[in-house]
Design a protein around this motif. Sequence first.
Motif, PDB file in Angstrom:
ATOM      1  N   UNK A 160     -42.845  16.703  21.090  1.00 58.18           N
ATOM      2  CA  UNK A 160     -42.197  15.520  20.533  1.00 58.18           C
ATOM      3  C   UNK A 160     -42.296  15.444  19.023  1.00 58.18           C
ATOM      4  N   UNK A 161     -43.197  16.236  18.453  1.00 57.51           N
ATOM      5  CA  UNK A 161     -43.397  16.161  17.013  1.00 57.51           C
ATOM      6  C   UNK A 161     -42.468  17.137  16.281  1.00 57.51           C
ATOM      7  N   UNK A 162     -41.738  17.936  17.030  1.00 49.15           N
ATOM      8  CA  UNK A 162     -40.916  18.986  16.429  1.00 49.15           C
ATOM      9  C   UNK A 162     -40.092  18.539  15.217  1.00 49.15           C
ATOM     10  N   UNK A 163     -39.322  17.425  15.312  1.00 44.88           N
ATOM     11  CA  UNK A 163     -38.450  17.091  14.172  1.00 44.88           C
ATOM     12  C   UNK A 163     -39.206  16.816  12.876  1.00 44.88           C
ATOM     13  N   UNK A 164     -40.485  16.475  12.970  1.00 42.27           N
ATOM     14  CA  UNK A 164     -41.222  16.130  11.754  1.00 42.27           C
ATOM     15  C   UNK A 164     -42.244  17.195  11.379  1.00 42.27           C
ATOM     16  N   UNK A 165     -42.308  18.233  12.164  1.00 38.99           N
ATOM     17  CA  UNK A 165     -43.424  19.165  12.014  1.00 38.99           C
ATOM     18  C   UNK A 165     -43.086  20.321  11.074  1.00 38.99           C
ATOM     19  N   UNK A 166     -43.880  20.535  10.038  1.00 36.20           N
ATOM     20  CA  UNK A 166     -43.604  21.641   9.119  1.00 36.20           C
ATOM     21  C   UNK A 166     -43.966  23.000   9.705  1.00 36.20           C
ATOM     22  N   UNK A 167     -44.733  23.020  10.807  1.00 35.01           N
ATOM     23  CA  UNK A 167     -45.124  24.301  11.400  1.00 35.01           C
ATOM     24  C   UNK A 167     -44.225  24.667  12.579  1.00 35.01           C
ATOM     25  N   UNK A 168     -43.221  23.840  12.871  1.00 33.99           N
ATOM     26  CA  UNK A 168     -42.451  24.010  14.106  1.00 33.99           C
ATOM     27  C   UNK A 168     -41.812  25.389  14.188  1.00 33.99           C
ATOM     28  N   UNK A 169     -41.792  25.920  15.418  1.00 29.44           N
ATOM     29  CA  UNK A 169     -41.139  27.195  15.675  1.00 29.44           C
ATOM     30  C   UNK A 169     -40.062  26.966  16.725  1.00 29.44           C
ATOM     31  N   UNK A 170     -39.302  28.003  17.043  1.00 29.91           N
ATOM     32  CA  UNK A 170     -38.238  27.844  18.039  1.00 29.91           C
ATOM     33  C   UNK A 170     -38.778  27.370  19.387  1.00 29.91           C
ATOM     34  N   UNK A 171     -39.914  27.933  19.776  1.00 34.68           N
ATOM     35  CA  UNK A 171     -40.473  27.603  21.091  1.00 34.68           C
ATOM     36  C   UNK A 171     -40.813  26.124  21.205  1.00 34.68           C
ATOM     37  N   UNK A 172     -41.156  25.487  20.080  1.00 28.57           N
ATOM     38  CA  UNK A 172     -41.590  24.087  20.097  1.00 28.57           C
ATOM     39  C   UNK A 172     -40.518  23.164  20.661  1.00 28.57           C
ATOM     40  N   UNK A 173     -39.264  23.519  20.414  1.00 26.13           N
ATOM     41  CA  UNK A 173     -38.171  22.674  20.883  1.00 26.13           C
ATOM     42  C   UNK A 173     -37.955  22.764  22.383  1.00 26.13           C
ATOM     43  N   UNK A 224     -52.602  30.219  15.541  1.00 25.63           N
ATOM     44  CA  UNK A 224     -51.784  30.698  14.427  1.00 25.63           C
ATOM     45  C   UNK A 224     -51.571  29.634  13.352  1.00 25.63           C
ATOM     46  N   UNK A 225     -52.197  28.474  13.534  1.00 23.91           N
ATOM     47  CA  UNK A 225     -52.033  27.411  12.540  1.00 23.91           C
ATOM     48  C   UNK A 225     -52.828  27.789  11.293  1.00 23.91           C
ATOM     49  N   UNK A 226     -52.195  27.780  10.112  1.00 26.01           N
ATOM     50  CA  UNK A 226     -52.942  28.146   8.906  1.00 26.01           C
ATOM     51  C   UNK A 226     -54.171  27.266   8.761  1.00 26.01           C
ATOM     52  N   UNK A 227     -55.241  27.878   8.285  1.00 25.89           N
ATOM     53  CA  UNK A 227     -56.456  27.094   8.063  1.00 25.89           C
ATOM     54  C   UNK A 227     -56.262  26.196   6.855  1.00 25.89           C
ATOM     55  N   UNK A 228     -56.900  25.031   6.908  1.00 26.69           N
ATOM     56  CA  UNK A 228     -56.843  24.198   5.707  1.00 26.69           C
ATOM     57  C   UNK A 228     -57.990  24.619   4.816  1.00 26.69           C
ATOM     58  N   UNK A 229     -57.766  24.615   3.504  1.00 23.68           N
ATOM     59  CA  UNK A 229     -58.834  24.989   2.594  1.00 23.68           C
ATOM     60  C   UNK A 229     -60.055  24.107   2.831  1.00 23.68           C
ATOM     61  N   UNK A 230     -61.205  24.727   2.955  1.00 23.10           N
ATOM     62  CA  UNK A 230     -62.414  23.993   3.317  1.00 23.10           C
ATOM     63  C   UNK A 230     -62.709  22.897   2.297  1.00 23.10           C
ATOM     64  N   UNK A 231     -63.073  21.733   2.816  1.00 23.58           N
ATOM     65  CA  UNK A 231     -63.487  20.645   1.933  1.00 23.58           C
ATOM     66  C   UNK A 231     -62.339  19.815   1.401  1.00 23.58           C
ATOM     67  N   UNK A 232     -61.162  20.423   1.265  1.00 24.37           N
ATOM     68  CA  UNK A 232     -60.039  19.674   0.704  1.00 24.37           C
ATOM     69  C   UNK A 232     -59.224  19.079   1.824  1.00 24.37           C
ATOM     70  N   UNK A 233     -59.439  17.834   2.120  1.00 22.37           N
ATOM     71  CA  UNK A 233     -58.678  17.185   3.168  1.00 22.37           C
ATOM     72  C   UNK A 233     -57.287  16.802   2.734  1.00 22.37           C
ATOM     73  N   UNK A 234     -57.183  16.015   1.692  1.00 22.01           N
ATOM     74  CA  UNK A 234     -55.914  15.375   1.411  1.00 22.01           C
ATOM     75  C   UNK A 234     -54.899  16.309   0.769  1.00 22.01           C
ATOM     76  N   UNK A 235     -53.676  15.849   0.787  1.00 27.55           N
ATOM     77  CA  UNK A 235     -52.636  16.497   0.008  1.00 27.55           C
ATOM     78  C   UNK A 235     -52.244  17.863   0.509  1.00 27.55           C
ATOM     79  N   UNK A 236     -52.047  17.944   1.852  1.00 31.23           N
ATOM     80  CA  UNK A 236     -51.617  19.225   2.360  1.00 31.23           C
ATOM     81  C   UNK A 236     -50.187  19.458   1.911  1.00 31.23           C
ATOM     82  N   UNK A 237     -49.962  20.543   1.209  1.00 32.47           N
ATOM     83  CA  UNK A 237     -48.662  20.726   0.590  1.00 32.47           C
ATOM     84  C   UNK A 237     -47.536  20.924   1.604  1.00 32.47           C
ATOM     85  N   UNK A 238     -47.889  21.183   2.838  1.00 36.21           N
ATOM     86  CA  UNK A 238     -46.825  21.436   3.802  1.00 36.21           C
ATOM     87  C   UNK A 238     -46.015  20.185   4.117  1.00 36.21           C
ATOM     88  N   UNK A 239     -46.605  19.015   3.937  1.00 33.29           N
ATOM     89  CA  UNK A 239     -45.834  17.800   4.113  1.00 33.29           C
ATOM     90  C   UNK A 239     -45.232  17.415   2.778  1.00 33.29           C
TER      91      UNK A 239
END
Lengths: 309, 659
Positions: free
Chosen positions: B313-326, B349-364
Amino acid sequence: MSTPVPAVRAPGADTEAVQVATRVLGRGTRLPGWFVILWRNGKCRLGLLMLAGFVLVAIFAPVIGRYDPRDDDFDTSAGPSAAHWLGTTALGEDVFAQLVFGARTSLVVGIAAGLLCTVIGLVVGLTAGYLGGWLDEVLSFFINLGLVVPALPLMVTLAAYSPVRGLTLIILVISVTGWAYGARIKRSQIITLRTRDYITAARFAGDRTARIIAHEIVPNMTSLIVVGFMGAALGAIGGEAGLAFLGLGDPQTVSWGTMLNQASLGGALLSGQWAWLIAPGAALALLITSFTLINFGIDALSNPHLRED
Amino acid sequence: MNLFQPEPRGAHTPRPTLRSDEPQGEVEKGSMALLEVENLSVTYAPRDAPVTRAVQDVSFRIREGEFVGLLGESGCGKSTLGNGILRLLSPPARISGGRVVLDGVDLTGADEERLRGLRWTNLSTVFQSSMNSLNPVLRIEAQFAETFAAHRVGEEVGARVVELLRMVSLDPGVLRAYPHELSGGMRQRVALALALALRPRLVLLDEPTTGLDVVVQRNILDRLATLRHELGFAVLFISHDLGTVLEMADRVMVMYAGEIVEDRPAPDLVREAQHPYTRGLLGSYADPRSAEVRVSYIPGRPPDLSVEQPGCRFTPRCPYAEDACGQRRPELRPDDGGLVRCLVAQDGRLPRTPAGAGPGLPVFVGFPAAAGLDRSADPPPEQAVGDPVLLVDDVTKRYTTRRGLRTTSVDAVRGVSLALRPGRVTALVGQSGSGKTTIARLVTGVERPTSGQVRFTAADSTTEVRVDRLRGRALRDYRRHVQMIFQDPFSALNPTRTVGYALSRPLVNYHGLRGPAVRERAAELLESVGLAPAGQFLDKLPHQLSGGQRQRVVTARALAPEPEILIADEPVSMLDVSIRAEILELLGKLVRTRRLAMLYITHDLLSARLLADEVLVLNHGDLVEQGPTLEVVGAARDDYTRLLLDSIPNPFSAARRPG
Ligand SMILES: Nc1ncnc2c1ncn2[C@@H]1O[C@H](COP(=O)(O)OP(=O)(O)O)[C@@H](O)[C@H]1O
Ligand code: SF4
Ligand SMILES: [Mg+2]
């Protein structure tokens, strides 16, 4: 128990939500939304059908009643027969014809006094609630006065001392004694609505007071106004019957109240004319029942939790 | 005697003997499931609208004494789930499947009589609206008495009530008060005390502090944390505010579109959220004190649950979405230490987030620096600062209230001076009651100052207008230059009037537009606040819009007269955390492109940090601190400013976590 859990809403508290619901429902059909909500409630539907029956009888009274209710050419104090279904009065009038024409009187009084009460209540309530200040204090004094003075004795006094007798007088007397309740509810509703941000926003958008009341406030109160009208009309019908029964009605008009009055004066009890005695009371009871049933739907209108959807 | 020390159960209160229903065996008490929710589904089946499946197949457990958070944007089904557990759903909502078992008792099958016994003694609740649902005609005392009486607790009620009030840091004096005599925060604490009155084993809190002031909120949350340690009840804490949830909870469940999408211990969630949605939510947080503040938001809104949607259900808003997600619907599966519902994350396969840095994930969507919300340490270029359009000069406002024979006067504002300049945002920060709204009323001419002046100079003229002397016609003319954005987008639009009507009024009144020109201009305004295509919105009623969309409409209406000054009174505090950033970005853009002077009123220093050039801190009507945003926020000198800063819930500061 005082649980902070499900708050029970006061009736009419959520008029804005009601108004939104009615607008949404009204969009699909050509009927007003509040009517759709009323119609969906089973009890209310029955009440509306009964009321429609009374209205039809009132409109077609000359056809249904067969005789002129004032025509006294018949036998006096006769029991029910094929010619006179409910018998005749002590003066020789047809009881059934009177019953049918009586519906007209009750409905006319109900509608006219109901409208008058609503208009007075709306004007007083709007002015007091919106403008506030000393005007509110003065008007509130009159509203409270109207609420504490017992209606029936006042009605009786006013009607008894008035130099003229007539239906208009009855309507006026009922309205003078009955507007205060609606005014109080409308006033408090306006005080709530007045503080809404959209009213401030309208002022910042350059709208003037009159326009704000007419276009921003009143549309959020229509269900409250319908409720008030129904209540006032019901009170008026009862009031008219009461006054007429006490002999304070308009002697020229046929109404259920005057019928009851004549029946007791004309010795219906002694001559065993049960139909004459019972019919007007039963008709009145049925009309009041129909209003009460409609009120179930009106409660649903003001309280979304009671709505049958 | 402390009534709330852990002592043998039933020593004082005749408790329904539910414990006998428990499964037998040597189960350790701490790990026993107190609440078990199994495949719970709730549907709304209204007569005039399609069936909405608000909660779908939700399963989870809460252990004795555990603090569980439930997080998600509004409209994701959190409250429906909560009410389903409490069996407080009313038509058209109903439980369409699954079970809720509390301490061995199946609540889904229990009758009203049984439930009444369980509520308050085993399971109690505080809602956001609880503070408004205290019985208005009863003194607080009587409300406690009723709660005790209803559960036949006769003896020692007085001492016990005082003890309860002490627990929520209230003075016993409030017992004599009626609810309306107390502030929102006090009433909410009374509601909390009532909820704890019969020592329930599970307390369900649904947005208990939303809408309250940061300082009050901090106070209530701190009390709650302490009480829980003292009394050992379990909590299900529902909120859209992940700052508070992450700070308070042991374990957090994230809900999206009626489903649990992630379930994990809070520290793990902060360190490395596995679901893209959770990562998106975390992006809306940042520490206002850091030199560089960057927040992001998830574009779009949760899906319409009345429409069946294949795949994630998150596909339309998801920056990691792939074909299979739909196509393929992800299951909620265990991964290391938690549960996650995402195909990509489950494959590792989800990219790791840089340790310690929570906010401001550039993918959104992040704020582009040009929009002014990605604030770095450099001060804005000085040449951009123009002459002030509005000057508030040494203003004092005294309110005198008469109550019977006594008159009392309060100085709502004392000797305040400030200037508003085109293209600049001035933030006015302070607790409720500190005089912020009073200043807004003085600036808009709604109130006149007791002393001091308010002067306005239009951009295209040199004549000064004395705002503090305006009345009638002149005041109405002045309003064209000063417009407001309100706090509550639900109350700022007339529920019975269309968007088109709301926008048409200023156009008709101030620009004299008539006929089709009005609609055309209204459409342009909607597009300028990001509501496109505008034709789709003009005929909508407010309730058909989301909170964020409404706030955009309110903004468009404020822009309609082409004002010079915009007053925004807490414009984002009622909105979901995830859309706050979006609205702030819009406001920032409008100020800069249209060269508006904005007075931004808030109690939230993060949003002030993001939006404002200058910050003024107000405490009890006095200006206690004033200066460029970074200076005030980064190096607060005043104690009160520091208190405001410390009150901000911060999921990323490990220091605050209890235990
Ligand atoms: N109309 C009024 N009458 C009396 N006191 C008021 C009025 N408006 C505000 N106050 C008082 O002024 C102080 C500041 O209130 P306000 O401007 O509303 O602050 P804020 O916007 O920060 O909530 C409060 O102590 C409040 O009680
Ligand atoms: S399943 Fe696909 S669309 Fe859904 S959250 Fe995971 S990556 Fe995004
Ligand atoms: Mg305020």
